[in-house]
Design an enzyme around this catalytic site. Structure first.
Site, PDB file in Angstrom:
ATOM      1  N   GLU A 150      11.698 -12.361 -17.462  1.00  0.00           N
ATOM      2  CA  GLU A 150      11.511 -11.528 -18.659  1.00  0.00           C
ATOM      3  C   GLU A 150      12.763 -11.560 -19.529  1.00  0.00           C
ATOM      4  O   GLU A 150      13.857 -11.583 -18.987  1.00  0.00           O
ATOM      5  CB  GLU A 150      11.184 -10.086 -18.238  1.00  0.00           C
ATOM      6  CG  GLU A 150       9.805  -9.992 -17.628  1.00  0.00           C
ATOM      7  CD  GLU A 150       9.449  -8.586 -17.148  1.00  0.00           C
ATOM      8  OE1 GLU A 150      10.024  -7.613 -17.656  1.00  0.00           O
ATOM      9  OE2 GLU A 150       8.593  -8.491 -16.272  1.00  0.00           O
ATOM     10  N   HIS A 196       5.243  -5.661 -19.881  1.00  0.00           N
ATOM     11  CA  HIS A 196       5.839  -4.691 -18.939  1.00  0.00           C
ATOM     12  C   HIS A 196       5.690  -3.245 -19.432  1.00  0.00           C
ATOM     13  O   HIS A 196       6.674  -2.545 -19.658  1.00  0.00           O
ATOM     14  CB  HIS A 196       7.315  -5.024 -18.676  1.00  0.00           C
ATOM     15  CG  HIS A 196       7.827  -4.511 -17.354  1.00  0.00           C
ATOM     16  ND1 HIS A 196       8.822  -5.130 -16.641  1.00  0.00           N
ATOM     17  CD2 HIS A 196       7.467  -3.419 -16.623  1.00  0.00           C
ATOM     18  CE1 HIS A 196       9.054  -4.448 -15.522  1.00  0.00           C
ATOM     19  NE2 HIS A 196       8.249  -3.414 -15.493  1.00  0.00           N
ATOM     20  N   ILE A 197       4.423  -2.843 -19.580  1.00  0.00           N
ATOM     21  CA  ILE A 197       4.134  -1.510 -20.134  1.00  0.00           C
ATOM     22  C   ILE A 197       3.423  -0.592 -19.124  1.00  0.00           C
ATOM     23  O   ILE A 197       2.856   0.427 -19.514  1.00  0.00           O
ATOM     24  CB  ILE A 197       3.261  -1.596 -21.413  1.00  0.00           C
ATOM     25  CG1 ILE A 197       1.950  -2.359 -21.141  1.00  0.00           C
ATOM     26  CG2 ILE A 197       4.038  -2.236 -22.548  1.00  0.00           C
ATOM     27  CD1 ILE A 197       0.932  -2.256 -22.277  1.00  0.00           C
ATOM     28  N   PHE A 202       0.838  -1.208   0.000  1.00  0.00           N
ATOM     29  CA  PHE A 202       0.000   0.000   0.000  1.00  0.00           C
ATOM     30  C   PHE A 202       0.868   1.251   0.000  1.00  0.00           C
ATOM     31  O   PHE A 202       0.740   2.123   0.840  1.00  0.00           O
ATOM     32  CB  PHE A 202      -0.934  -0.058   1.211  1.00  0.00           C
ATOM     33  CG  PHE A 202      -2.213   0.702   1.039  1.00  0.00           C
ATOM     34  CD1 PHE A 202      -2.994   0.544  -0.097  1.00  0.00           C
ATOM     35  CD2 PHE A 202      -2.662   1.571   2.025  1.00  0.00           C
ATOM     36  CE1 PHE A 202      -4.190   1.241  -0.254  1.00  0.00           C
ATOM     37  CE2 PHE A 202      -3.850   2.277   1.890  1.00  0.00           C
ATOM     38  CZ  PHE A 202      -4.613   2.107   0.745  1.00  0.00           C
ATOM     39  N   GLY A 203       1.796   1.308  -0.976  1.00  0.00           N
ATOM     40  CA  GLY A 203       2.601   2.516  -1.175  1.00  0.00           C
ATOM     41  C   GLY A 203       1.871   3.452  -2.128  1.00  0.00           C
ATOM     42  O   GLY A 203       0.647   3.400  -2.248  1.00  0.00           O
ATOM     43  N   ARG A 204       2.653   4.281  -2.813  1.00  0.00           N
ATOM     44  CA  ARG A 204       2.030   5.253  -3.714  1.00  0.00           C
ATOM     45  C   ARG A 204       1.133   4.597  -4.754  1.00  0.00           C
ATOM     46  O   ARG A 204       0.011   5.038  -4.996  1.00  0.00           O
ATOM     47  CB  ARG A 204       3.117   6.051  -4.447  1.00  0.00           C
ATOM     48  CG  ARG A 204       3.866   7.032  -3.580  1.00  0.00           C
ATOM     49  CD  ARG A 204       5.037   7.616  -4.372  1.00  0.00           C
ATOM     50  NE  ARG A 204       6.019   6.577  -4.614  1.00  0.00           N
ATOM     51  CZ  ARG A 204       7.200   6.528  -4.018  1.00  0.00           C
ATOM     52  NH1 ARG A 204       7.580   7.479  -3.211  1.00  0.00           N
ATOM     53  NH2 ARG A 204       8.027   5.533  -4.254  1.00  0.00           N
ATOM     54  N   ILE A 205       1.653   3.538  -5.404  1.00  0.00           N
ATOM     55  CA  ILE A 205       0.886   2.933  -6.502  1.00  0.00           C
ATOM     56  C   ILE A 205      -0.330   2.187  -5.946  1.00  0.00           C
ATOM     57  O   ILE A 205      -1.440   2.318  -6.475  1.00  0.00           O
ATOM     58  CB  ILE A 205       1.785   2.015  -7.360  1.00  0.00           C
ATOM     59  CG1 ILE A 205       2.928   2.842  -7.988  1.00  0.00           C
ATOM     60  CG2 ILE A 205       0.965   1.345  -8.467  1.00  0.00           C
ATOM     61  CD1 ILE A 205       3.990   2.013  -8.710  1.00  0.00           C
ATOM     62  N   SER A 223       3.901  -4.462   4.724  1.00  0.00           N
ATOM     63  CA  SER A 223       4.790  -4.832   5.826  1.00  0.00           C
ATOM     64  C   SER A 223       4.564  -3.901   7.027  1.00  0.00           C
ATOM     65  O   SER A 223       4.788  -4.278   8.157  1.00  0.00           O
ATOM     66  CB  SER A 223       6.244  -4.798   5.374  1.00  0.00           C
ATOM     67  OG  SER A 223       6.521  -3.561   4.779  1.00  0.00           O
ATOM     68  N   ARG A 241       6.613  -6.720  -9.913  1.00  0.00           N
ATOM     69  CA  ARG A 241       7.758  -7.398 -10.511  1.00  0.00           C
ATOM     70  C   ARG A 241       7.412  -8.871 -10.628  1.00  0.00           C
ATOM     71  O   ARG A 241       6.792  -9.432  -9.718  1.00  0.00           O
ATOM     72  CB  ARG A 241       9.018  -7.228  -9.644  1.00  0.00           C
ATOM     73  CG  ARG A 241       9.698  -5.871  -9.763  1.00  0.00           C
ATOM     74  CD  ARG A 241      10.360  -5.671 -11.130  1.00  0.00           C
ATOM     75  NE  ARG A 241      11.059  -4.400 -11.225  1.00  0.00           N
ATOM     76  CZ  ARG A 241      10.520  -3.261 -11.684  1.00  0.00           C
ATOM     77  NH1 ARG A 241       9.268  -3.237 -12.091  1.00  0.00           N
ATOM     78  NH2 ARG A 241      11.246  -2.153 -11.741  1.00  0.00           N
TER      79      ARG A 241
END
Ligand code: GLV
Ligand code: GLV
Length: 328
Positions: free
Chosen positions: A267, A285-286, A154-157, A177, A238
């Site tokens: 990848e 990965h766009i 639950f960070g910025r993204i 975490s 990732r």
């Protein structure tokens, strides 16, 4: 004499323009990932390195040029850089946070919507000329609105995804975490859950953690066992955060209903069986790939490199502990 920078692949021109004001710029001339040999040769004799998430920047690369003063990564994620090794050498490492937050959240939501509503399958059907007229049972997908979204990281993204989900009246759970403040929880109307509980309760699970030792294979067989059979997994973080072979097993066994993927464990490869599954949507990965965002990432990475060379603290320093002992 101007300091020299090696750029491992062409980035949007505004970034190169900023670099050219300060540096003698060498860009990998090929439209492909540099080889290990090219990377090491490129770093030799340079003061600065601007690299991509596809470049593995380890101690050997750093030691190719003892006067290397900055590693500016063109990405928010920096799992491709051995930051501990850079810190030991006093080399500042920078990334591009913030500018790609909304763009990445947009793609996570695109994958969520497209997988739930079977958009790619339906498009293929239409193009194949199979549409014979409206039918009560044609391409039934799953509702998104009023469902439960589990946001892992639950960070910025992650928070930007929650913002989008609010418009769909989704119930929002998150795991991280560390627990967010009450203020943040209220702002996004998000409830904290331990990962296992989040997986049990969510209709959609979207991953937004960085790749670290503790998030490697965070989602594997055991976690898929906890998820709802109707659940959809979205990964724009990732690849190695998900055990991709376990994902294939889960999809084939019907342990979950589908997956929307932007990233892969190895990848540019992906587990070949994923390609055979209609309930999987895969993009290469766009997540940050909009004209605006990739341009901002370029200027940001360039400004970070320029700042270090000018002796200023770069705006997006990943290892602040190097600042006092940085290379002069
Ligand atoms: C893209 O994956 C990034 O980390 O910027
Ligand atoms: C990336 O911007 C994050 O979520 O920390």
């Amino acid at each position: 004499m101007k300091p020299k920078i090696y750029v491992t692949r062409r980035i949007p021109q505004p970034g190169l323009d900023i670099l050219a004001e300060v540096f003698e710029v060498e860009v990998n001339p090929y439209d492909r990932v540099v080889t290990r040999e090219e990377l090491i040769a490129g770093v030799k004799g340079k003061d600065a390195l601007l690299c991509l998430l596809t470049d593995k920047i380890d101690a050997e690369v750093m030691d190719a040029e003892p006067r290397l003063k900055v590693i500016a990564n063109y990405a928010v994620g920096f799992d491709n850089v051995d930051v501990a090794a850079a810190t030991r050498r006093g080399i500042p490492v920078t990334n591009t946070p913030g500018v790609l937050t909304d763009t990445t959240a947009d793609l996570a939501f695109t994958l969520l919507l497209a997988t739930a509503r079977r958009v790619v399958e339906a498009d293929k059907f239409m193009r194949a000329g199979k549409y014979q007229g409206w039918a009560p049972m044609l391409f039934l997908g799953q509702d998104i609105h009023h469902k439960t979204l589990g946001i892992v990281g639950f960070g910025r993204i992650g928070q930007a995804v929650a913002e989008r989900a609010a418009g769909f009246h989704m119930r929002i759970l998150y795991s991280d975490s560390k627990r967010a403040s009450g203020e943040i929880e209220n702002k996004y109307n998000a409830e904290f859950r331990e990962l296992a509980d989040l997986l049990r309760e969510s209709d959609f699970v979207s991953l937004h953690v960085p790749l670290t030792e503790s998030t490697y294979h965070l989602i594997s067989d055991e976690e898929f066992d906890l998820m709802k059979k109707t659940a959809i997994l979205v990964n724009t973080s990732r690849g190695p955060v998900v055990d991709e072979k376990a994902l294939v097993r889960a999809l084939k066994a019907g342990k979950i209903a589908g997956a929307g993927l932007d990233v892969y464990e190895r990848e540019p490869q992906c587990e070949p069986e994923l390609k055979e599954l209609d309930n999987v949507i895969m993009v290469p990965h766009i997540a940050s790939a909009s004209v605006e965002t990739r341009t901002k990432m370029a200027t940001m990475a360039a400004e970070n490199a320029v700042a270090v060379i000018r002796g200023e603290i770069p705006p997006n320093l990943v290892n602040p502990e190097v600042w006092e002992k940085r290379r002069k």
